[in-house]
Write a protein that holds these residues in place. Structure first.
Motif, PDB file in Angstrom:
ATOM      1  N   ALA A  29       0.762  -1.158   0.015  1.00 42.54           N
ATOM      2  CA  ALA A  29       0.121  -0.100  -0.125  1.00 42.54           C
ATOM      3  C   ALA A  29       0.813   0.967   0.039  1.00 42.54           C
ATOM      4  O   ALA A  29       0.541   2.172  -0.642  1.00 42.54           O
ATOM      5  N   SER A  30       2.008   1.312   0.629  1.00 41.94           N
ATOM      6  CA  SER A  30       2.884   2.401   0.988  1.00 41.94           C
ATOM      7  C   SER A  30       3.414   2.990  -0.631  1.00 41.94           C
ATOM      8  O   SER A  30       3.466   3.873  -0.666  1.00 41.94           O
ATOM      9  N   LEU A  31       3.566   1.942  -1.566  1.00 35.30           N
ATOM     10  CA  LEU A  31       4.283   2.434  -2.572  1.00 35.30           C
ATOM     11  C   LEU A  31       3.268   2.592  -3.646  1.00 35.30           C
ATOM     12  O   LEU A  31       3.402   2.944  -4.852  1.00 35.30           O
ATOM     13  N   THR A  32       1.955   2.709  -3.368  1.00 39.34           N
ATOM     14  CA  THR A  32       0.952   3.466  -4.243  1.00 39.34           C
ATOM     15  C   THR A  32       0.511   5.041  -3.670  1.00 39.34           C
ATOM     16  O   THR A  32      -0.145   5.704  -4.259  1.00 39.34           O
ATOM     17  N   ALA A  33       0.980   5.295  -2.606  1.00 40.33           N
ATOM     18  CA  ALA A  33       1.093   6.935  -2.064  1.00 40.33           C
ATOM     19  C   ALA A  33       1.902   7.529  -3.127  1.00 40.33           C
ATOM     20  O   ALA A  33       2.908   7.169  -3.597  1.00 40.33           O
ATOM     21  N   ALA A  34       1.533   8.863  -3.225  1.00 36.78           N
ATOM     22  CA  ALA A  34       2.038   9.833  -3.944  1.00 36.78           C
ATOM     23  C   ALA A  34       3.680  10.109  -3.198  1.00 36.78           C
ATOM     24  O   ALA A  34       3.845  10.229  -1.930  1.00 36.78           O
ATOM     25  N   PRO A  35       4.837  10.254  -4.088  1.00 38.50           N
ATOM     26  CA  PRO A  35       6.249  10.486  -3.406  1.00 38.50           C
ATOM     27  C   PRO A  35       5.850  11.886  -2.746  1.00 38.50           C
ATOM     28  O   PRO A  35       5.480  12.784  -3.210  1.00 38.50           O
ATOM     29  N   GLY A  36       6.484  11.747  -1.535  1.00 36.64           N
ATOM     30  CA  GLY A  36       6.657  13.143  -0.796  1.00 36.64           C
ATOM     31  C   GLY A  36       5.242  13.243  -0.007  1.00 36.64           C
ATOM     32  O   GLY A  36       5.301  14.293   0.729  1.00 36.64           O
ATOM     33  N   SER A  37       4.379  12.366  -0.262  1.00 33.92           N
ATOM     34  CA  SER A  37       2.980  12.864   0.660  1.00 33.92           C
ATOM     35  C   SER A  37       3.146  12.331   2.008  1.00 33.92           C
ATOM     36  O   SER A  37       4.124  11.329   2.499  1.00 33.92           O
ATOM     37  N   THR A  38       2.309  13.055   2.819  1.00 31.68           N
ATOM     38  CA  THR A  38       2.390  12.565   4.305  1.00 31.68           C
ATOM     39  C   THR A  38       1.952  11.005   4.219  1.00 31.68           C
ATOM     40  O   THR A  38       2.605  10.231   5.492  1.00 31.68           O
ATOM     41  N   ARG A  39       1.125  10.588   3.689  1.00 31.77           N
ATOM     42  CA  ARG A  39       0.728   9.240   3.526  1.00 31.77           C
ATOM     43  C   ARG A  39       1.847   8.064   3.295  1.00 31.77           C
ATOM     44  O   ARG A  39       1.913   7.332   4.047  1.00 31.77           O
ATOM     45  N   PHE A  40       2.621   8.562   2.588  1.00 31.92           N
ATOM     46  CA  PHE A  40       3.842   7.777   2.028  1.00 31.92           C
ATOM     47  C   PHE A  40       4.620   7.522   3.452  1.00 31.92           C
ATOM     48  O   PHE A  40       4.923   6.582   3.709  1.00 31.92           O
ATOM     49  N   TYR A  41       5.056   8.640   3.932  1.00 28.15           N
ATOM     50  CA  TYR A  41       6.147   8.718   5.091  1.00 28.15           C
ATOM     51  C   TYR A  41       5.294   7.964   6.320  1.00 28.15           C
ATOM     52  O   TYR A  41       5.889   7.092   6.761  1.00 28.15           O
ATOM     53  N   CYS A  42       4.163   7.971   6.588  1.00 29.55           N
ATOM     54  CA  CYS A  42       3.410   7.504   7.594  1.00 29.55           C
ATOM     55  C   CYS A  42       3.345   5.926   7.268  1.00 29.55           C
ATOM     56  O   CYS A  42       3.767   5.182   8.252  1.00 29.55           O
ATOM     57  N   GLN A  43       3.167   5.591   6.065  1.00 30.97           N
ATOM     58  CA  GLN A  43       2.897   4.070   5.912  1.00 30.97           C
ATOM     59  C   GLN A  43       4.326   3.518   5.807  1.00 30.97           C
ATOM     60  O   GLN A  43       4.278   2.082   6.234  1.00 30.97           O
ATOM     61  N   THR A  44       5.196   3.958   5.107  1.00 35.25           N
ATOM     62  CA  THR A  44       6.680   3.281   5.145  1.00 35.25           C
ATOM     63  C   THR A  44       7.194   3.155   6.633  1.00 35.25           C
ATOM     64  O   THR A  44       7.705   2.432   7.048  1.00 35.25           O
ATOM     65  N   LEU A  45       6.940   4.370   7.643  1.00 32.80           N
ATOM     66  CA  LEU A  45       7.123   4.212   8.924  1.00 32.80           C
ATOM     67  C   LEU A  45       6.319   2.995   9.629  1.00 32.80           C
ATOM     68  O   LEU A  45       6.872   2.380  10.381  1.00 32.80           O
ATOM     69  N   GLY A  46       5.161   2.990   9.130  1.00 35.86           N
ATOM     70  CA  GLY A  46       4.311   1.826   9.639  1.00 35.86           C
ATOM     71  C   GLY A  46       4.801   0.503   9.504  1.00 35.86           C
ATOM     72  O   GLY A  46       4.704  -0.370  10.264  1.00 35.86           O
ATOM     73  N   VAL A  47       5.354   0.387   8.394  1.00 26.89           N
ATOM     74  CA  VAL A  47       5.880  -0.878   7.869  1.00 26.89           C
ATOM     75  C   VAL A  47       7.194  -1.231   8.900  1.00 26.89           C
ATOM     76  O   VAL A  47       7.254  -2.400   9.116  1.00 26.89           O
ATOM     77  N   ALA A  48       7.941  -0.131   9.001  1.00 25.68           N
ATOM     78  CA  ALA A  48       9.259  -0.452  10.026  1.00 25.68           C
ATOM     79  C   ALA A  48       8.642  -0.803  11.315  1.00 25.68           C
ATOM     80  O   ALA A  48       9.300  -1.779  12.046  1.00 25.68           O
ATOM     81  N   GLY A  49       7.698  -0.039  11.761  1.00 22.51           N
ATOM     82  CA  GLY A  49       7.126  -0.395  13.008  1.00 22.51           C
ATOM     83  C   GLY A  49       6.373  -1.810  13.180  1.00 22.51           C
ATOM     84  O   GLY A  49       6.677  -2.453  14.255  1.00 22.51           O
ATOM     85  N   ILE A  50       6.103  -2.473  12.250  1.00 24.04           N
ATOM     86  CA  ILE A  50       5.492  -3.751  11.977  1.00 24.04           C
ATOM     87  C   ILE A  50       6.658  -4.684  11.955  1.00 24.04           C
ATOM     88  O   ILE A  50       6.520  -5.723  12.955  1.00 24.04           O
ATOM     89  N   TRP A  51       7.608  -4.531  11.111  1.00 26.24           N
ATOM     90  CA  TRP A  51       8.526  -5.539  11.395  1.00 26.24           C
ATOM     91  C   TRP A  51       9.338  -5.552  12.796  1.00 26.24           C
ATOM     92  O   TRP A  51       9.815  -6.663  13.222  1.00 26.24           O
ATOM     93  N   ALA A  52       9.681  -4.300  13.017  1.00 25.85           N
ATOM     94  CA  ALA A  52      10.463  -4.278  14.439  1.00 25.85           C
ATOM     95  C   ALA A  52       9.600  -4.749  15.562  1.00 25.85           C
ATOM     96  O   ALA A  52       9.929  -5.480  16.405  1.00 25.85           O
ATOM     97  N   GLY A  53       8.235  -4.238  15.738  1.00 22.40           N
ATOM     98  CA  GLY A  53       7.350  -4.548  16.625  1.00 22.40           C
ATOM     99  C   GLY A  53       7.172  -6.217  16.701  1.00 22.40           C
ATOM    100  O   GLY A  53       7.222  -6.614  17.859  1.00 22.40           O
ATOM    101  N   GLY A  54       6.894  -6.739  15.520  1.00 18.72           N
ATOM    102  CA  GLY A  54       6.608  -8.232  15.552  1.00 18.72           C
ATOM    103  C   GLY A  54       8.011  -8.994  15.992  1.00 18.72           C
ATOM    104  O   GLY A  54       7.597 -10.149  16.560  1.00 18.72           O
TER     105      GLY A  54
END
Length: 221
Positions: A29-54
């Motif tokens: 989903a993160s790579l469907t966001a517009a480059p530089g958008s708030t959604r992109f940064y939030c989702q990519t950090l969300g991915v990192a949070g999932i990997w690390a948290g899990g």
């Protein structure tokens, strides 16, 4: 195996499966966001949070030591992993110079680098390094341990590559297979995540700094 040990293994396996599924879904989903958008940064950090948290929820994560270290005087691997990161970048840089003459790979790489070229350099660097570190904590940490003695390097690398299939970008899938093998072998040799993490971070930072000039930025739309 004791009942408590068996329960711990099942818990690690279960957490690894759930984390992998959640991380892959949000990554796609993160790579469907517009480059530089708030959604992109939030989702990519969300991915990192999932990997690390899990990974952290699954059980202990080991840093690893260099060859010849003892329990009394453990030495953490630093210099060699950093040099390997530089070497891996050099190989990929040469490969990128060839790939830009292959239309399919040129478009795929330019598409990914567009997120760096159209975004805030500081934010892109931060999210890139955060995801690189989190990927190692999960794939070469929790997932590697969950696989256990069942060919952990091959299996963890295969699953690492599979996680990038959701991006539908052949350059990411190919790169993940190559560096995933390198990171997995480092995990096997050192017994922990520190070596592959350092190599991953150095490689990512250099790729982010030197690859974009080779590929024209696509339209952000």
């Amino acid at each position: 195996m004791s009942m408590s040990a068996g329960a711990g293994v099942r818990r690690r396996d279960g957490v690894a499966v759930v984390t992998a599924a959640a991380g892959m879904s949000l990554l796609g989903a993160s790579l469907t966001a517009a480059p530089g958008s708030t959604r992109f940064y939030c989702q990519t950090l969300g991915v990192a949070g999932i990997w690390a948290g899990g990974a952290l929820a699954s059980g202990p994560i080991h840093l690893g030591t260099t060859t010849g270290s003892t329990a009394a005087r453990p030495r953490r691997p630093v210099l060699v992993p950093v040099l390997l990161g530089v070497g891996a970048f050099a190989v990929f840089y040469l490969g990128a110079r060839v790939a830009r003459h292959i239309p399919l790979l040129n478009r795929a790489i330019a598409s990914i680098l567009g997120f760096a070229q159209h975004g805030s350099p500081g934010k892109v660097l931060f999210t890139t390094l955060a995801n690189g570190a989190a990927e190692e904590v999960f794939f070469r940490g929790a997932l590697y341990d969950a696989v256990g003695g069942r060919h952990p390097v091959a299996v963890s690398t295969a699953l690492y590559s599979l996680s990038t299939v959701v991006t539908r970008n052949p350059s990411l899938v190919l790169a993940s297979a190559v560096v995933g093998t390198l990171f997995g072998l480092q995990r096997q040799a050192s017994g922990g995540i520190l070596a592959p993490m350092l190599t991953h971070l150095v490689w990512s930072a250099l790729m982010l700094r030197f690859l974009p000039p080779l590929f024209p930025a696509p339209d952000p739309d």
